[in-house]
Design an enzyme around this catalytic site. Structure first.
Site, PDB file in Angstrom:
ATOM      1  N   GLY A 277       0.826  -1.199   0.000  1.00 17.01           N
ATOM      2  CA  GLY A 277       0.000   0.000   0.000  1.00 17.01           C
ATOM      3  C   GLY A 277       0.863   1.253   0.000  1.00 17.01           C
ATOM      4  O   GLY A 277       1.911   1.288  -0.657  1.00 17.01           O
ATOM      5  N   CYS A 278       0.422   2.266   0.710  1.00 15.54           N
ATOM      6  CA  CYS A 278       1.117   3.554   0.759  1.00 15.54           C
ATOM      7  C   CYS A 278       2.593   3.386   1.077  1.00 15.54           C
ATOM      8  O   CYS A 278       2.951   2.841   2.122  1.00 15.54           O
ATOM      9  CB  CYS A 278       0.449   4.442   1.803  1.00 15.54           C
ATOM     10  SG  CYS A 278       1.369   5.938   2.187  1.00 15.54           S
ATOM     11  N   PHE A 279       3.469   3.866   0.191  1.00 16.89           N
ATOM     12  CA  PHE A 279       4.898   3.654   0.422  1.00 16.89           C
ATOM     13  C   PHE A 279       5.436   4.464   1.590  1.00 16.89           C
ATOM     14  O   PHE A 279       6.465   4.115   2.159  1.00 16.89           O
ATOM     15  CB  PHE A 279       5.734   3.836  -0.837  1.00 16.89           C
ATOM     16  CG  PHE A 279       5.562   5.121  -1.629  1.00 16.89           C
ATOM     17  CD1 PHE A 279       5.187   6.313  -1.059  1.00 16.89           C
ATOM     18  CD2 PHE A 279       5.813   5.104  -3.003  1.00 16.89           C
ATOM     19  CE1 PHE A 279       5.071   7.480  -1.806  1.00 16.89           C
ATOM     20  CE2 PHE A 279       5.694   6.259  -3.761  1.00 16.89           C
ATOM     21  CZ  PHE A 279       5.322   7.457  -3.160  1.00 16.89           C
TER      22      PHE A 279
END
Length: 211
Positions: free
Chosen positions: A48-50
């Protein structure tokens, strides 16, 4: 991405490797890791969100750098907004640069599983779309075999399908400087995002009580 200098590395005895400043890792990275100092290894994970993936891995002893970026797609030098809005076949991902004398690839995999929703391949947490899909990107045949075995071990813990793919890495494309160390450079905004996305609440729901 940790700001790591040779003196700092020597102080923590990371094989005496002299890792330069952050900018040295803001270049495309190939699976062979030719840009790495001797003694270091790398791998790539998407969860998901890095910003969150970077924060989750930088806390580990033996992890030297984590770089936010993109993997899994075909176009060169993908744009952040294209990936986030599903106009790219890349995933947000993080390149983990580590000292295998301190932490093993298996330990990185163990940490990865506890920080991903393994049942969701259409995004992660509040972030939806292909750009946020999870994935494991080994950089060698040995890593690939270990990753597949690890996935099977995790599958044995659940009666639902583990849908995180193990995919071959072509090129890892770093994101811009503004996305590196986001949890440190924008801590209030990062914490609001992470809490609002209910990332940790979902992880507790999945993993609490799982041995």
């Amino acid at each position: 991405m940790k700001t790591v200098f040779a003196a700092a590395l020597a102080a923590v005895s990371l094989c005496g490797a002299g890792v330069a400043q952050d900018q040295d890792y803001l270049n495309p990275a190939q699976p062979d890791g030719a840009d790495l100092p001797d003694g270091l290894a790398h791998t790539v994970f998407a969860s998901g969100c890095f910003w969150c993936t970077e924060a989750d891995f930088e806390k580990l002893d033996g992890v030297v750098e984590v770089v936010s970026g993109f993997a899994g797609g075909t176009e060169p030098n993908p744009d952040y907004y294209d990936v986030a809005r599903g106009r790219s076949d890349h995933n947000e991902a993080a390149r983990i640069i580590y000292d295998p004398a301190v932490i093993s690839y298996q330990a990185l995999l163990d940490h990865y599983w506890r920080n991903v929703d393994p049942f969701d391949d259409e995004g992660q947490f509040c972030d939806r779309g292909s750009g946020y899909s999870p994935g494991i990107f080994p950089v060698s045949a040995e890593q690939a075999a270990t990753a597949q075995a690890s996935k099977q071990s995790v599958q044995a813990l659940f009666d639902r399908a583990i849908v995180v793919p193990v995919r071959e890495l072509d090129t890892f494309w770093p994101a811009g400087v503004e996305h590196q160390d986001y949890y440190e450079t924008r801590p209030a905004r990062y914490q609001r995002y992470r809490f609002g996305c209910r990332r940790d609440a979902r992880l507790r729901q999945i993993w609490n009580g799982v041995e």
